[in-house]
Structure formats: C-alpha cells, structure tokens
Scaffold this active site. Sequence first.
Site, PDB file in Angstrom:
ATOM      1  N   GLY A  79      15.957  -5.213   8.009  1.00 41.68           N
ATOM      2  CA  GLY A  79      17.155  -5.030   8.802  1.00 41.68           C
ATOM      3  C   GLY A  79      16.853  -5.135  10.278  1.00 41.68           C
ATOM      4  N   GLY A  80      17.849  -4.776  11.090  1.00 43.03           N
ATOM      5  CA  GLY A  80      17.681  -4.891  12.524  1.00 43.03           C
ATOM      6  C   GLY A  80      16.759  -3.846  13.103  1.00 43.03           C
ATOM      7  CB  ALA A 139      13.166  -0.199   9.607  1.00 38.74           C
ATOM      8  CB  THR A 140      10.381  -4.248   7.212  1.00 40.89           C
ATOM      9  OG1 THR A 140      10.618  -5.175   8.271  1.00 40.89           O
ATOM     10  CG2 THR A 140      10.151  -5.007   5.914  1.00 40.89           C
ATOM     11  CE  LYS A 194      15.395   2.199   6.458  1.00 36.81           C
ATOM     12  NZ  LYS A 194      16.831   2.403   6.684  1.00 36.81           N
ATOM     13  CG  ASP A 212      25.399   1.879  10.305  1.00 41.71           C
ATOM     14  OD1 ASP A 212      26.483   1.280  10.443  1.00 41.71           O
ATOM     15  OD2 ASP A 212      24.316   1.297  10.165  1.00 41.71           O
TER      16      ASP A 212
END
Length: 666
Positions: free
Chosen positions: A27-28, A30-31, A47, A141
């Site tokens: 994602g923007g 983290a992986t 994460k 979110d």
Amino acid sequence: MDTSVADPLVGQVLDGRYRVQSRVAQGGMATVYVGHDTKLDRTVALKVMHANLVGDEEFVRRFIAEAKHAAALSHPSVVAVYDQGTSKGHVFLAMEYVPGRTLRALLTERGRLGPREALEIMQPVLAALGAAHRAGVIHRDVKPENVLLNADGRIKVADFGLARAESASKQTKTGMLIGTVGYLAPEQVISGDADTRTDVYAAGIMLFELLTGRQPHQGGTPLSVAYKHVNEAVPLPSSVVPGLPPQIDALVASATNRDPARRPSDAVHFHSAAGEVYRTLPRDIDETLAGVSPVTAPMPDPSAVSSSPEGSTQALPAPAGAGTQMLGAGTQMLGPHTMAIPRDEHTQPDPGPPPPAGLRGRLLRPPGLYGVIAAVVVVVVLLGGVVWSVTLGNTERVPKLVGLSEEQARVEAAKLGLKVKRGDSRYDQKIPKDRVVDVQPKVGTEVKKGTLLTLVFSKGKKPVDIPDVHNMPLDQAKQRLQSVGLQPGDQVQQDSTTIPRGYVIKTRPAAGTSQNPDDPVTLVVSSGIKMPNLVNMRRDQANAALSKLGLNVQWQEQDPAPNQPENIVVGQNPPPGQQVNRGDSVQVTVTKGQCQWWNPFCKDNDGGQGTVPPVTGQTIAVARQLLRQNGFQVKVSKGNGRDIVTGQNPPAGTPQPHGATITIWH
C-alpha cells in the site's frame, strides 16, 4: 502486484523473532507480509513501513503511539496488534493473520448485496468501531479494503488509527489532507478534523456502497468528489436500487448527514440503529431485490479530462472499486486508495473544460440593441422566478409523518426542505413506542421551506397493573391477565412443595407492578414436587423425607433377600423424578424387620420414647399423620378456624414416651 520479483526482506528474521515468509500486499504506507513468530510458533501478518517514511522521525513517533492505542483494543472483530518494533532499519507491526479476502474483493465479485446481508456485514464492523470509540481510538480510514472476511466467516476490521500517523506527518509539512476520497466526511475535507462521527460517516458511505454497488459521489477528479461531500447530500439508496425500504434510506441518511451533530454520535449508536432496522426487514427481502437492476447514473467522460498545460498531471481511470477515480492537478497519490488534496482547493468545484473559441468570442462581443432587449427579458424572468420562489414556490404542505420513526420522519421532511425536532411524548393505544403520533403544525398545513416541525412521539400503550394470579390454575391465570389487557407470555416451570402442580406460583414482573400491554407477562407455574429417590434409605430416613414434603405414606413389607438389612427401602411408587402434589399418597416397600415403636399394631411394641416432630405450619391432616407415624396420640384444639397448625404442645424436639398425647391448635 507481481510477487514473483525477489523481495530482499523475504527470508529475513526481524527483531530476532519474526521470520518473513512471503509478500502479500503493498500500500501507500507499508508492505504486508506473511510471517512466522518463532517464539510463540504462530503465523502473523507483518506490516513493514516504506523506507521513505522510516526516515521521518515525526511519522515514526506518531506511528508507534497509534500502534500502542490499537494494540490496547480487545474485540473479536478487531484485527489484533501483537507487537511493534524496529529491526535492521525497518519499522514494523506484528498483527493477527486473517486468511480470506477483503470486503472490496467481495463487492468486486458480487456487485452489490441485499439489505439483510449488507447489515449482517455492517454489524460486526460497527461493533469493532464502537469498541474503539469507547476506548478513545478513531479509525480514520473506514473502507471495504480495511474490512477482512475470514475464511471461517468471521469479519474483522484492520488498521485502527494508523492513518493518523501518516496524515499528521504529511499535514505538518505540506498542509495536505490525507484520506480515501470516496469516504471523506465534509469536516475532514474542510478542516482535516476527525472524530467518532467521521468514522460513522465513512461507515454510512460503505453501507451505501454495499447496498448499491457504487459510491454515492462520482466525479472526474478526486477534487470534484471531495467537493460533493461538502456540498451535496448522499442520495438515498432506493434512488439507485428501487425497492429498498424507507428504514434503510433513513439509516444511511442519518449516518451520512453533512452536519456531524445530526449523525449518530459514535459507532455504538450507529450499531444499535442498524440492529433495529435489521429486525424490521422481511426475511426474503434479499431474494426479492436480487433481480432489481440498479439505476444507472451518468458518469463523467474520462476523455474529457486531459493533462494540464504544464504536463504535471496525467488523467488515468482508477481501478474498479478504488476510492479515487482520477487525479487532478495538484493532487498526490499516497497509495492505491489514499490521496492528498491541497487544503485551499477542497471546496472548489471542478470548473470543467473552457468553452469553444467561437463561443468565447460571442460572449466577449459588446451587446447590441437585441442584446439589451434579451438582457431585459432575462432580468424580468429572473425577477419573476424570485417572486414565485418567495411566495408560491417557497412553501410546502406538512406531510403525513404519523407512524414513522424519528429518522424516517427526518428523511421525509428533508425531501420537502423542512426540518424536524423532537417534542413531548404521550401514550397511544395504536401507535407503537418511539413512532410519530402527531406533528405540529398539523398535517396538510402550508408552511415555508425551512420550517421546523415538532414531532410528538408515542410512549406506547398506557401501562397496566399486573393482577395477583398466585395459586390460580394456569388457564384461569391467563384469562385474568387478558381481562385487564395484558398478554400471557412464556411459562416457566418451578418445583413447589406448597403450590399444586399446574397452578401459578408468581408472575414476572411481580403482581402490582405496571407493565406495557404490548410486553408479555411471564408465568411461573408449579411443576409440583419432584419425587425423591428413596431406594436403599432406612425406613426412618424415608419416613422423615416424605413427611417433610407433606406426602402420605403407605408402607409395604417384603422378606429381605439373603444378607440384606432389615427396614431398608427396596421399592417406591411413584418412581424417582415423577412430579407429585402435596398430600398425594406414596407407596414405599421396605424389607421386614423387628417390631418397631412407630407401628401401633405391633404386639411387641416396647413402649419406648421418641422425639416430638415439628408440625407447625402443616395442615391438620398432615400434622396428625406425622405425629401418629412417630408414635404419638393427637389432640386438636380449635383456634382461628384455619386448617393450618399454629402451635403445638409439647414443642418440637421434646422427648416423649410413645403413645403420649400431643396437642395442636389452629
């Protein structure tokens, strides 16, 4: 994403404990990897923050603080945060691993869900958000990408509070607003503020999307979508999927109200409201609406959006179901579904393409005589329209709101540009509790738009005092309740040594208390006396047990078997566990023994002594039987005329010779 590309982190061990096994998402911020906790021997989700964020000390500080808040949450529908650490230059979280897929994947596959199924998914989501809100944690979110559907059917919400670390860091340095544009509450767009009500708004948008298969606000750029959140109400779901019931519309309208003060104050209240709506839905409504085709709304033409003159922006369609659709000038993408919007452009509408050159020339040409005449005509028409809107066009008639819930009434009034407030409540025999029973001004009254209507709500039917049905047969007790307007409810069985089987012991609520006629009254009914197991008892023990229960004993004797003791119970009728009433006869079979004092017909009676048993409170017949069974004569003296022993002489426990006379009175 292509996971076949070698990832240098796969195979490494973070913090000497977490072995990175495979990459599953990026994602923007983290992986995400699947990992193995070698210390506790369990699978975890890791994460790992992107390297560009790790260098931001302010971000790392906020991220750790938010992770601690998220780790403090304990709820079955919250993805648990196990650990946080820094290892080999990587900032990471160790979290609960949830095998399955996201709610976004389900929506992509199904398109939209029926209202019952949608609310069944929303219930655990709102329960998780409610637990967070009670703990002072805001998600910030809420979207289908952060709702995980476990392989075993459980639903979990991920990434609590983590958006705050990123948004706070970016806002500090650039004045940008971070968020998923399709789910941004108006106050987030305007000021960046977030509280429990912004989570409620995002959850309401998500519910709209589950019901309709699309987000409520569509636009060619994220800026135009954000503008609509601020300036346009979320449409009713039934305007997209005809046939959705009004209570569904009211629920979505309440959660997505542009005024935060008019939304449910937190997810706890939203969860409660959603549960009430779910209980009102027909069980077959999902099947009924399965064949309904959603109304197709006009969508912006992607080809109408082009690169800026400076070439700073390339307009590209977003992936299906993504939170953003296109990027306008000055907009930064921070991840697959998250965008940053310049704060000074939040409330500016998309100006659209400029007019053609020929039209621009005509617009700029000085007006001639015809132009002046046309302008005068336009002014007259506009003035006429203003006069009409101020007079006839600015009024509405008060609609019929009786029987609606508060939220349903708000929605119906809002359709006409009217407002409502809650007034007094009163009892009503026809309108259910918490439904509108009256409205002021009266229905049909012509009022100006913006008028505040006062709603009077029903308190339900007037309470009724519960009558005393103690010691009544069950059928008679039911008739008594019905005669005063109450509903007999469940029957609960309870053993009783004083109330006959099938008679009422008490009511719940108790007699004399007030009860709404719509609420059933529970009846506690006597199941009588459960017959004890007497087999293998000594004769005197069995006699004492049965006498205490007020049962009449009929003794029978049989020759004992070899090596079998004398005066031992070997049979009984009724059998153990059977329900009997006080005063019933019980046959007990014992082995033969020597002549005992309690048998007045025994020729070998030794004339010994016994102890006077307690008989106060027993009926005269039972007391007489107990005393005779213990070897005493009985004299009855009249007292107040009742059939209950109120005294005895000698008192209970007094040693007396067998055959002595015991006086009882009543």
